[in-house]
Write an enzyme that holds these catalytic residues in place. Structure first.
Site, PDB file in Angstrom:
ATOM      1  N   TRP A  11       0.810  -1.229   0.000  1.00 21.10           N
ATOM      2  CA  TRP A  11       0.000   0.000   0.000  1.00 21.10           C
ATOM      3  C   TRP A  11       0.841   1.276   0.000  1.00 21.10           C
ATOM      4  CZ3 TRP A  11      -4.466  -1.159   4.050  1.00 21.10           C
ATOM      5  CH2 TRP A  11      -5.408  -2.004   3.442  1.00 21.10           C
ATOM      6  N   LYS A  12       2.116   1.160   0.244  1.00 21.06           N
ATOM      7  CA  LYS A  12       2.973   2.349   0.320  1.00 21.06           C
ATOM      8  C   LYS A  12       2.374   3.352   1.321  1.00 21.06           C
ATOM      9  CE  LYS A  12       4.567   1.242  -4.254  1.00 21.06           C
ATOM     10  NZ  LYS A  12       5.185   1.634  -5.505  1.00 21.06           N
ATOM     11  N   HIS A  95      12.831  -2.135  -0.605  1.00 18.04           N
ATOM     12  CA  HIS A  95      12.057  -1.669  -1.765  1.00 18.04           C
ATOM     13  C   HIS A  95      12.847  -0.572  -2.476  1.00 18.04           C
ATOM     14  CE1 HIS A  95       8.925   0.264  -4.129  1.00 18.04           C
ATOM     15  NE2 HIS A  95       8.279  -0.886  -4.054  1.00 18.04           N
ATOM     16  N   GLU A  97      12.030   2.189  -3.576  1.00 24.63           N
ATOM     17  CA  GLU A  97      11.765   3.544  -3.073  1.00 24.63           C
ATOM     18  C   GLU A  97      12.573   3.820  -1.806  1.00 24.63           C
ATOM     19  OE1 GLU A  97       7.503   3.181  -3.080  1.00 24.63           O
ATOM     20  OE2 GLU A  97       7.564   3.097  -5.263  1.00 24.63           O
ATOM     21  N   GLU A 167      11.638  -6.559  -8.941  1.00 29.84           N
ATOM     22  CA  GLU A 167      10.889  -5.390  -9.398  1.00 29.84           C
ATOM     23  C   GLU A 167      11.790  -4.482 -10.232  1.00 29.84           C
ATOM     24  OE1 GLU A 167       7.286  -4.631  -6.639  1.00 29.84           O
ATOM     25  OE2 GLU A 167       8.995  -3.561  -5.814  1.00 29.84           O
ATOM     26  N   GLY A 234       1.590  -2.688  -6.070  1.00 28.60           N
ATOM     27  CA  GLY A 234       1.334  -1.387  -5.458  1.00 28.60           C
ATOM     28  C   GLY A 234      -0.051  -0.877  -5.811  1.00 28.60           C
TER      29      GLY A 234
HETATM   30  P1  PGA Z   1       3.113  -0.878  -8.751  1.00 23.46           P
HETATM   31  O1  PGA Z   1       4.151  -0.941  -7.516  1.00 23.46           O
HETATM   32  O2  PGA Z   1       2.344  -2.176  -8.737  1.00 23.46           O
HETATM   33  O3  PGA Z   1       2.244   0.306  -8.456  1.00 23.46           O
HETATM   34  O4  PGA Z   1       3.921  -0.729  -9.999  1.00 23.46           O
HETATM   35  C1  PGA Z   1       4.848  -2.117  -7.225  1.00 23.46           C
HETATM   36  C2  PGA Z   1       5.741  -1.903  -6.018  1.00 23.46           C
HETATM   37  O5  PGA Z   1       6.310  -0.815  -5.874  1.00 23.46           O
HETATM   38  O6  PGA Z   1       5.904  -2.810  -5.191  1.00 23.46           O
END
Ligand code: PGA
Length: 251
Positions: A11-12, A95, A97, A167, A234
């Site tokens: 969910w970030k 991750h 990010e 990813e 995400g």
């Molecule tokens: P996304 O994100 O499905 O929105 O591309 C994937 C993630 O960052 O784990």
């Protein structure tokens, strides 16, 4: 060796505790499908309410980060002890990010993986290349370095239990997903890296997900590949109907 597919929503930084509970009430029963493991990785602040709302279901909860120490003067951080206490099963580590915006290195990722195992949490370890690395033909090299860095020092039994999420960074949140064949090839390669480190048995057991613009309409294509054991999702995990469709598509 059959591996249970795992669909993990990431969910970030979305959803309050109240929104998480409303989501849980919508997906209960529906995102519980035999033969597929359903996981929701929510913000820390939503975890207690989510754990409560999902009690008695097969849907497991995950965090999106942890600190590698158990406690101490680390203002703003959350430890594995605290997560375990809430009934958390999974924790996303490394991750892209967090690597990009919070300067997480392979060494930090490795310490966090150890902290997760220490507290009985299963790490979902993210690896993946940037667009320029892909274009320079370095995808496999980058994944090898990150995988080896993250898993360094684990026992083969721990490695077998871990989850890796491949990813490609250029595919996250962009709508540009890697082709299923391409993702399968990289994931097969990551599995061979695990085999080199921990042996064939651990490599056959470890689950490796694909992540990056996975949607209800393409999830089955990824999961249909021989090496892909699930998805880390995400954007498409934020709506109940979409999350349920992802879990159904993994069957
Ligand atoms: P996304 O994100 O499905 O929105 O591309 C994937 C993630 O960052 O784990």
């Amino acid at each position: 060796m059959s591996r249970t597919p795992i669909i993990a929503g990431n969910w970030k930084m979305f959803k309050t505790a109240g929104e998480a509970v409303a989501f849980a009430n919508e997906v209960k029963g529906k995102a519980e499908i035999d033969g597929v493991e359903s996981v929701i990785c929510a913000p820390f602040t939503a975890l207690p309410a989510l754990a409560d709302a999902l009690k008695g279901t097969t849907i497991k909860i995950g965090a999106q980060n942890l600190h590698f120490e158990d406690s101490g003067a680390f203002t703003g951080e959350i430890s594995g002890v605290m997560l375990k206490d809430l009934g958390v099963h999974y924790v996303i580590i490394g991750h892209s990010e967090r690597r990009q915006y919070f300067a997480e290195t392979d060494e930090i990722v490795n310490k966090k993986v150890f902290a997760a195992f220490k507290h009985g949490l299963t790490p979902i370890i993210c690896v993946g290349e940037k667009l320029e690395e892909r274009e320079a033909g370095k995808t496999k090299d980058v994944c090898k370095v990150q995988t080896e860095g993250a898993l360094k020092g684990l026992t083969p039994e721990q490695a077998a239990q871990a989850v890796i999420a491949y990813e490609p960074i250029w595919a996250i949140g962009t709508g540009k997903s890697s082709t299923a064949e391409d993702a399968n090839e990289v994931i097969g390669y990551i599995r061979s890296v695990v085999a080199g480190l921990f042996g064939e048995e651990a490599a056959a057991k470890i689950r490796i997900q694909y992540g990056g613009s996975v949607k209800p309409n393409n999830v089955a294509e990824y999961l249909g590949q021989s090496e892909i054991d699930g998805a880390l999702v995400g954007g498409a995990s934020l709506e109940p109907a979409s999350y349920i469709a992802l879990v159904e598509g993994a069957k």
